[in-house]
Each structure stands twice: as C-alpha cells, then as structure tokens.
Design an enzyme around this catalytic site. Structure first.
Site, PDB file in Angstrom:
ATOM      1  CE  LYS A 195      -6.432   4.067  -8.713  1.00 36.58           C
ATOM      2  NZ  LYS A 195      -6.759   2.814  -8.098  1.00 36.58           N
ATOM      3  CD  GLN A 227      -5.454  -0.075  -6.555  1.00 39.00           C
ATOM      4  OE1 GLN A 227      -5.879   1.073  -6.607  1.00 39.00           O
ATOM      5  NE2 GLN A 227      -5.388  -0.840  -7.625  1.00 39.00           N
ATOM      6  CG  ASP A 256     -13.006   1.929  -7.307  1.00 42.43           C
ATOM      7  OD1 ASP A 256     -12.522   2.217  -8.412  1.00 42.43           O
ATOM      8  OD2 ASP A 256     -12.336   1.567  -6.324  1.00 42.43           O
TER       9      ASP A 256
HETATM   10  N1  GUN Z   1      -7.562  -2.752  -9.009  1.00 38.34           N
HETATM   11  C1  GUN Z   1      -7.530  -2.847 -10.357  1.00 38.34           C
HETATM   12  N2  GUN Z   1      -8.389  -1.967 -10.913  1.00 38.34           N
HETATM   13  C2  GUN Z   1      -8.988  -1.313  -9.886  1.00 38.34           C
HETATM   14  C3  GUN Z   1      -9.959  -0.275  -9.818  1.00 38.34           C
HETATM   15  O1  GUN Z   1     -10.479   0.218 -10.827  1.00 38.34           O
HETATM   16  N3  GUN Z   1     -10.292   0.133  -8.572  1.00 38.34           N
HETATM   17  C4  GUN Z   1      -9.764  -0.403  -7.447  1.00 38.34           C
HETATM   18  N4  GUN Z   1     -10.184   0.043  -6.258  1.00 38.34           N
HETATM   19  N5  GUN Z   1      -8.850  -1.363  -7.464  1.00 38.34           N
HETATM   20  C5  GUN Z   1      -8.460  -1.809  -8.691  1.00 38.34           C
END
Ligand code: GUN
Length: 284
Positions: free
Chosen positions: A52, A96, A119
C-alpha cells in the site's frame, strides 16, 4: 484457448489514472493523504501494508503508517483512530485486518468516519453498496469489476457464482455483480451440491481461502475464473483458491496468483483515497 487477466497490467492503468488525478488536486493546493494502521506483526499484513505504501508513492499520495505492538490496548487504538478522524490533513484511514484477538474489530471499524473509510467497511458505506449508490467501492470486489471491464466481459444476464460470503469480498462482490444485471449465487461452507452450482457458472469468483479448492471438474467450458485466494504453502509459494493449471484449459479468462486480484485491491484503495479527498474538499 484461455486468456490470463493480468492484475499487474490493469492495476498499472488504474494507478496511472489516479496519478493524474493527484497531480490535478495538487495543482489546486490539495495533497491526498492515506493513513494506514497496522497492529501486531502478522507477516502477511506487513506485506500488504508495504504494498500500500509503495502504491501511494507511485501515485503521489502522502502516506502515514502507524505500526502498533500486538499488545496495544483497545483505548490506545481508539484514541489513534479519533485523532486521525479529526486531522483535516488525513483523507483516508485504513486499519489492516485481522486485528489481534483482544481487540474488537467491529468497534474499531465502526469508529472510522464514513467519509474517510476507504475500505468501505463502515455500516453506512456497506448500506450504500447494498442500495447501489456509493462513494466508496469495496476494494477487492471493485478491483475485480475493473478487470472484467478492462477485458470487455459483460455480466448482463450471466450466471455468476461467488464462493465465500465474507463481508470483505463475497457479499459486496455479489452486490456489484447484481448491479450489472448478473444472476448471482453465493456459495459457502454449508452449500449443498456446490460442484453442480459452480458447474453452471459463466463467471466464478473464488474467495474461500483454501488452496486449489476449485478443480477443473467444477468448471464449465468457457467460464471466466477469478481467483481471490492468497494461500501461503509450506514451501513459501503463494497459491490461489483455484487449481490454475487444470482449470485454465477450460476457462475463457482466468486470473493468476500472484499478479491477479491482489494488485487490483490496492489500486482501488488508491482510487478511494482520491474519492475521499474530493468529498472532503467539495470537489466531487
Ligand atoms: N485484510 C485483508 N484484506 C483487507 C482489506 O481489504 N482491508 C483491510 N483493512 N484489511 C484487510
């Protein structure tokens, strides 16, 4: 003959589009900023967060990273989210997942301001997705839709089968496909005759989290196969939810792992950060 849909190629195109938008915002004195919170030291989460950060650098988005120890108290995490909610220079907040067990995931996610929820996990944003009128697209499903559009794969009237009913992928995926006039079936661990249901699919989205779960005998000739799985094998290699080597021979299109859906999730996150920045600056 099958075609591999390259998430690497499609995500580059999305990120270039985002980079142009970032340039334009910066010319107007606005610098988009994404804050990412990582609690604990899960190695897979660390990789995602690094990716990211790299994508933000590529697009010209300012990125902030908060790495907290696994034993962080809930109040401390809540305090950080509230601080970021109130910081006008922060446009997007992502926590996350998974969080360590002692932390209440739902409570933390619901605290993120809906207009900073890149998200699209907040119930307000989930509700918008259900209605089909949304600002933020759920990152993985939206990334998949972008891949399908890129390959001119039309879903109108098609039988789409989503395997997996998670809030992150399965459920929102079904909503986005439904919006494109597909007939959508969601399968899960209690589904009876799963093989037969999948065998009727024009498009299969596998999001179960089990290596090689989709086998060639489940796949109709000419099906489009989208593999959301990222399973780490004992030898360290990544493996999807689809038996790629066998299934590709029956598919019209298929996504690889790695280099398929994964990069698309991050590209959508970049797009959502720009959407958040626009909303917060009245530039929709
Ligand atoms: N963990 C696995 N996929 C995701 C996601 O798309 N967003 C977040 N915040 N955590 C994750």
């Amino acid at each position: 003959m099958y075609k591999i849909i390259s998430g690497k190629e499609v995500s580059e195109a999305v990120k270039l589009r985002v980079s142009d938008e970032v340039k334009e915002l910066k010319e107007n004195g606005i610098e988009p900023c994404l804050a990412v919170i990582l609690v604990g030291d899960d190695p897979a989460s660390r990789v995602y967060v690094n990716n990211k950060k790299k994508a933000c650098e590529f697009c010209g988005i300012r990125s902030l990273e908060y790495v907290l120890p696994a034993e962080t108290k809930e109040e401390e995490l809540i305090e950080l989210v509230e601080k970021l909610n109130n910081d006008k220079s922060v446009n997007g907040i992502l926590c996350q997942l998974p969080l360590p067990k002692h932390l209440d995931e739902k409570k933390v996610l619901n605290l993120i301001k809906p207009e900073k929820d890149v998200d699209a996990f907040h119930p307000e944003n989930v509700g918008h997705i259900m209605i089909g009128d949304f600002n933020f697209l759920p990152c993985t499903p939206a990334g998949i839709m972008e891949m399908l559009r890129y390959e001119n794969i039309d879903l109108d009237g098609k039988n789409c089968v989503v395997i997996g009913r998670s809030n992150i992928v399965g459920k929102p995926m079904a909503m986005l496909m439904l919006k494109e006039n597909a007939t959508v079936t969601i399968c899960h661990s209690r589904t009876k005759n799963l093989k037969e249901v999948v065998a009727g699919a024009d498009v299969i989205v596998a999001a179960v989290g089990r290596p090689n779960f989709v086998t060639a005998d489940m796949v109709k000739d000419g099906a489009v196969i989208i593999d959301v799985g990222i399973n780490r094998m004992d030898d360290g290699k990544l493996c999807g939810d689809v038996d790629f080597e066998a299934c590709k021979e029956k598919a019209s299109y298929i996504t690889p792992v790695p280099g398929g859906v994964g990069p698309m999730t991050i590209a959508t996150l970049m797009q959502n950060t720009i959407t958040a920045t626009r909303i917060q600056n009245g530039k929709e």
